[in-house]
Structures are given as C-alpha cells and as structure tokens.
Design a protein around this motif. Structure first.
Motif, PDB file in Angstrom:
ATOM      1  N   ALA A 253      -4.594   6.652   6.615  1.00  0.00           N
ATOM      2  CA  ALA A 253      -3.575   5.748   6.108  1.00  0.00           C
ATOM      3  C   ALA A 253      -2.448   6.485   5.386  1.00  0.00           C
ATOM      4  CB  ALA A 253      -4.215   4.729   5.165  1.00  0.00           C
ATOM      5  N   VAL A 254      -2.297   7.778   5.687  1.00  0.00           N
ATOM      6  CA  VAL A 254      -1.260   8.592   5.049  1.00  0.00           C
ATOM      7  C   VAL A 254      -0.251   9.056   6.104  1.00  0.00           C
ATOM      8  CG1 VAL A 254      -0.768  10.615   3.624  1.00  0.00           C
ATOM      9  CG2 VAL A 254      -2.928   9.387   3.333  1.00  0.00           C
ATOM     10  N   ASN A 255       1.009   8.926   5.784  1.00  0.00           N
ATOM     11  CA  ASN A 255       2.108   9.313   6.667  1.00  0.00           C
ATOM     12  C   ASN A 255       3.061  10.196   5.851  1.00  0.00           C
ATOM     13  OD1 ASN A 255       4.938   9.082   7.623  1.00  0.00           O
ATOM     14  ND2 ASN A 255       4.141   7.695   9.166  1.00  0.00           N
ATOM     15  N   ILE A 256       3.301  11.415   6.334  1.00  0.00           N
ATOM     16  CA  ILE A 256       4.183  12.361   5.644  1.00  0.00           C
ATOM     17  C   ILE A 256       5.287  12.779   6.607  1.00  0.00           C
ATOM     18  CG2 ILE A 256       4.318  14.675   4.618  1.00  0.00           C
ATOM     19  CD1 ILE A 256       1.373  14.221   3.759  1.00  0.00           C
ATOM     20  N   THR A 257       6.523  12.773   6.134  1.00  0.00           N
ATOM     21  CA  THR A 257       7.638  13.215   6.968  1.00  0.00           C
ATOM     22  C   THR A 257       8.467  14.244   6.207  1.00  0.00           C
ATOM     23  OG1 THR A 257       9.023  11.364   6.226  1.00  0.00           O
ATOM     24  CG2 THR A 257       7.802  11.062   8.288  1.00  0.00           C
ATOM     25  N   PHE A 258       9.152  15.087   6.985  1.00  0.00           N
ATOM     26  CA  PHE A 258      10.045  16.088   6.398  1.00  0.00           C
ATOM     27  C   PHE A 258      11.099  16.456   7.424  1.00  0.00           C
ATOM     28  CE2 PHE A 258       5.966  17.709   7.774  1.00  0.00           C
ATOM     29  CZ  PHE A 258       6.256  18.724   8.665  1.00  0.00           C
TER      30      PHE A 258
ATOM     31  N   VAL B 153       0.924   3.956  10.268  1.00  0.00           N
ATOM     32  CA  VAL B 153      -0.241   4.770   9.920  1.00  0.00           C
ATOM     33  C   VAL B 153      -1.244   4.721  11.060  1.00  0.00           C
ATOM     34  CG1 VAL B 153       0.031   4.500   7.430  1.00  0.00           C
ATOM     35  CG2 VAL B 153      -1.375   2.857   8.698  1.00  0.00           C
ATOM     36  N   ASP B 154      -2.120   5.720  11.115  1.00  0.00           N
ATOM     37  CA  ASP B 154      -3.131   5.769  12.168  1.00  0.00           C
ATOM     38  C   ASP B 154      -4.311   4.851  11.884  1.00  0.00           C
ATOM     39  OD1 ASP B 154      -1.732   7.487  13.755  1.00  0.00           O
ATOM     40  OD2 ASP B 154      -2.871   9.283  13.228  1.00  0.00           O
ATOM     41  N   GLY B 155      -4.602   4.638  10.613  1.00  0.00           N
ATOM     42  CA  GLY B 155      -5.744   3.798  10.264  1.00  0.00           C
ATOM     43  C   GLY B 155      -5.491   3.029   8.996  1.00  0.00           C
ATOM     44  N   LEU B 156      -5.116   1.769   9.122  1.00  0.00           N
ATOM     45  CA  LEU B 156      -4.759   0.960   7.954  1.00  0.00           C
ATOM     46  C   LEU B 156      -5.905   0.875   6.958  1.00  0.00           C
ATOM     47  CD1 LEU B 156      -2.580  -0.862   6.687  1.00  0.00           C
ATOM     48  CD2 LEU B 156      -3.597  -2.781   7.924  1.00  0.00           C
ATOM     49  N   HIS B 157      -7.124   0.843   7.447  1.00  0.00           N
ATOM     50  CA  HIS B 157      -8.289   0.708   6.568  1.00  0.00           C
ATOM     51  C   HIS B 157      -9.052   2.022   6.429  1.00  0.00           C
ATOM     52  CE1 HIS B 157      -7.531  -3.569   6.540  1.00  0.00           C
ATOM     53  NE2 HIS B 157      -7.536  -3.586   7.865  1.00  0.00           N
ATOM     54  N   SER B 158      -8.423   3.117   6.769  1.00  0.00           N
ATOM     55  CA  SER B 158      -9.062   4.424   6.662  1.00  0.00           C
ATOM     56  C   SER B 158      -9.338   4.771   5.197  1.00  0.00           C
ATOM     57  CB  SER B 158      -8.159   5.498   7.264  1.00  0.00           C
ATOM     58  OG  SER B 158      -8.634   6.793   6.949  1.00  0.00           O
TER      59      SER B 158
ATOM     60  N   MET C 130       0.835  -1.201   0.000  1.00  0.00           N
ATOM     61  CA  MET C 130       0.000   0.000   0.000  1.00  0.00           C
ATOM     62  C   MET C 130       0.873   1.256   0.000  1.00  0.00           C
ATOM     63  SD  MET C 130      -2.816   1.264   2.831  1.00  0.00           S
ATOM     64  CE  MET C 130      -1.586   1.846   4.024  1.00  0.00           C
ATOM     65  N   LEU C 131       0.657   2.118  -0.951  1.00  0.00           N
ATOM     66  CA  LEU C 131       1.346   3.403  -0.988  1.00  0.00           C
ATOM     67  C   LEU C 131       0.836   4.261   0.172  1.00  0.00           C
ATOM     68  CD1 LEU C 131       3.198   5.358  -2.636  1.00  0.00           C
ATOM     69  CD2 LEU C 131       1.134   6.022  -3.892  1.00  0.00           C
ATOM     70  N   PHE C 132       1.755   4.744   1.027  1.00  0.00           N
ATOM     71  CA  PHE C 132       1.285   5.461   2.217  1.00  0.00           C
ATOM     72  C   PHE C 132       2.094   6.695   2.578  1.00  0.00           C
ATOM     73  CE2 PHE C 132       4.866   3.431   4.119  1.00  0.00           C
ATOM     74  CZ  PHE C 132       5.107   4.032   5.353  1.00  0.00           C
ATOM     75  N   HIS C 133       3.195   6.996   1.882  1.00  0.00           N
ATOM     76  CA  HIS C 133       4.170   7.894   2.498  1.00  0.00           C
ATOM     77  C   HIS C 133       5.024   8.632   1.459  1.00  0.00           C
ATOM     78  CE1 HIS C 133       7.467   9.062   5.190  1.00  0.00           C
ATOM     79  NE2 HIS C 133       8.302   8.360   4.470  1.00  0.00           N
ATOM     80  N   TYR C 134       5.431   9.890   1.808  1.00  0.00           N
ATOM     81  CA  TYR C 134       6.494  10.575   1.083  1.00  0.00           C
ATOM     82  C   TYR C 134       7.265  11.488   2.041  1.00  0.00           C
ATOM     83  CZ  TYR C 134       2.811  14.213   0.397  1.00  0.00           C
ATOM     84  OH  TYR C 134       1.806  15.132   0.550  1.00  0.00           O
ATOM     85  N   HIS C 135       8.521  11.783   1.658  1.00  0.00           N
ATOM     86  CA  HIS C 135       9.426  12.526   2.539  1.00  0.00           C
ATOM     87  C   HIS C 135      10.168  13.599   1.753  1.00  0.00           C
ATOM     88  CE1 HIS C 135      12.353  13.110   5.877  1.00  0.00           C
ATOM     89  NE2 HIS C 135      13.193  13.352   4.878  1.00  0.00           N
ATOM     90  N   HIS C 136      10.300  14.780   2.368  1.00  0.00           N
ATOM     91  CA  HIS C 136      11.069  15.894   1.811  1.00  0.00           C
ATOM     92  C   HIS C 136      12.098  16.405   2.821  1.00  0.00           C
ATOM     93  CE1 HIS C 136       8.043  16.511  -1.416  1.00  0.00           C
ATOM     94  NE2 HIS C 136       9.016  17.151  -2.022  1.00  0.00           N
ATOM     95  N   TRP C 137      13.164  16.979   2.292  1.00  0.00           N
ATOM     96  CA  TRP C 137      14.027  17.878   3.052  1.00  0.00           C
ATOM     97  C   TRP C 137      13.616  19.285   2.645  1.00  0.00           C
ATOM     98  CZ3 TRP C 137      16.352  15.383   6.748  1.00  0.00           C
ATOM     99  CH2 TRP C 137      16.722  14.064   6.562  1.00  0.00           C
ATOM    100  N   THR C 138      13.505  20.186   3.616  1.00  0.00           N
ATOM    101  CA  THR C 138      12.948  21.500   3.305  1.00  0.00           C
ATOM    102  C   THR C 138      13.389  22.565   4.299  1.00  0.00           C
ATOM    103  OG1 THR C 138      10.856  22.743   3.093  1.00  0.00           O
ATOM    104  CG2 THR C 138      10.852  20.884   4.609  1.00  0.00           C
TER     105      THR C 138
END
Length: 204
Positions: free
Chosen positions: A65-70, A130-135, A1-9
């Motif tokens: 089901a979305v996780n974003i980091t930076f 993720v907070d909700g796998l089936h969200s 499952m696609l859930f995540h992307y990461h940036h440096w900013t």
C-alpha cells in the motif's frame, strides 16, 4: 490513507536501486528524450538506456500500500505527500482547504493542495495507485522538517476528523525527515535523498 511521497533528485538511478532492494517494483518510468516524453517502463532496465540524455519526469515504485515517486532535479527537493481518499472525503477536504485559504489544484485523477510549509498534499481517489490496498506493508507515519511551527495543526485541520499521521520537526530546512513503514523485515536505512526509513518494530 497515507500512501505516498515524492522527491525531485539528481540521484534517479540510485533511488530506484535503493527501493528495489527493499522489495519495491517499478510501475512506470516517463522521461523526456529527443524532445518528447516517452515510456521506459519495465521490462526495460537501466542497462537498456543508461547513457542516453533522458530527463526523467517521473519514476513510480510500489510495494503493498506504499507508492513512491521521484523525478529528475538538479538538487534534492521534497515536493509532496499523498493520501488515498474517497470522492466524498475529497470534497470535504477541499472545502476545508478553501475555508483555510489554501491553494487547490484540481485534476482529473488527483488534486493538490498547497500548504504554507513549502510542500503539497496530493489527494488520490484511484485505488489502483497502490498494489495492495489492504496490504500490511503501508506507511504508518511521516516526519517532516519545516522552518516554522504549526505544520501538524495545519494538516490535521485540513484532514479532520481523520488522522494525518504527520509529525513535524522545526529545523533550518524543508525536507522529509523519515518514514515509518509497518513492516519489520528491514533495519533502519536512509535513502539517497536523506529520508530515514524506519520499520514498525524499530525505535526512531
């Protein structure tokens, strides 16, 4: 499952504020302060530490089901995308990456595979990422800019027989162009790092 992307900013606080307005919560903030890495997690807010010389290694935000980091960077730089996978699928993808001659970095909690298009693919096996796998709030697809053709083929071959949910655009740079989220509650918006967020009911 696609859930995540990461940036440096360089736009750390602005990025957090942007995703907070879309209903994401801060799950962790880790920064280097006085020579050591420390936690600045909620309930601490920016008014509690703004002005201190903190270099944030990672801020993690979640919704459904979305996780974003930076993390702190001198310029905006797209680093990686992430898939939530089973242990069995992890082994299969790593075998396919090895066959393709791609670099694999194994970790206790996650594995990274370097693509030939200046970004990495994270394979995460822990469902608590993720907070909700089936969200119903989840990443439907990502559109990635690259300077050479072949990205979609490479990612699809890596993840086969599963869909990568990745589209590519050949441009003058390497960047995350847009993210489609399966939620109709917001209009098209652009985050501080230039990523266009498109809700499921909005045409791109």
């Amino acid at each position: 499952m696609l859930f995540h992307y990461h940036h440096w900013t360089p736009y750390i606080e602005q990025t957090e504020a942007f995703y907070s307005r879309l209903g994401f919560r801060v799950s962790q903030r880790i920064g280097k302060y006085n020579g050591s890495y420390q936690s600045f997690d909620p309930p601490l807010g920016w008014d509690d530490f703004r002005g201190r010389p903190i270099t944030f290694r990672i801020i993690e935000m979640r919704r459904g089901a979305v996780n974003i980091t930076f993390g702190q960077g001198r310029r905006i730089m797209f680093d990686h995308i992430g898939y939530l996978v089973s242990e069995r699928r992890l082994e299969r993808i790593c075998q396919q990456a090895e066959t393709a001659g791609l670099r694999i970095q194994r970790g206790e909690k996650r594995t990274f595979i370097s693509t030939s298009h200046s970004f990495r693919v994270e394979l995460q096996t822990h469902q608590e990422a993720v907070d909700g796998l089936h969200s119903p709030f989840r990443l439907q697809s990502l559109s990635i800019e690259t300077t050479t053709d072949g990205l979609e083929h490479e990612i699809n071959q890596l993840l086969r027989p599963y869909s990568s949910r990745i589209q590519s655009l050949v441009t003058h740079r390497h960047a995350l162009h847009s993210a489609q989220i399966s939620h109709p509650a917001f209009e098209e918006v652009v985050d501080p790092n230039g990523v266009k967020l498109i809700s499921a009911g909005t045409s791109s």
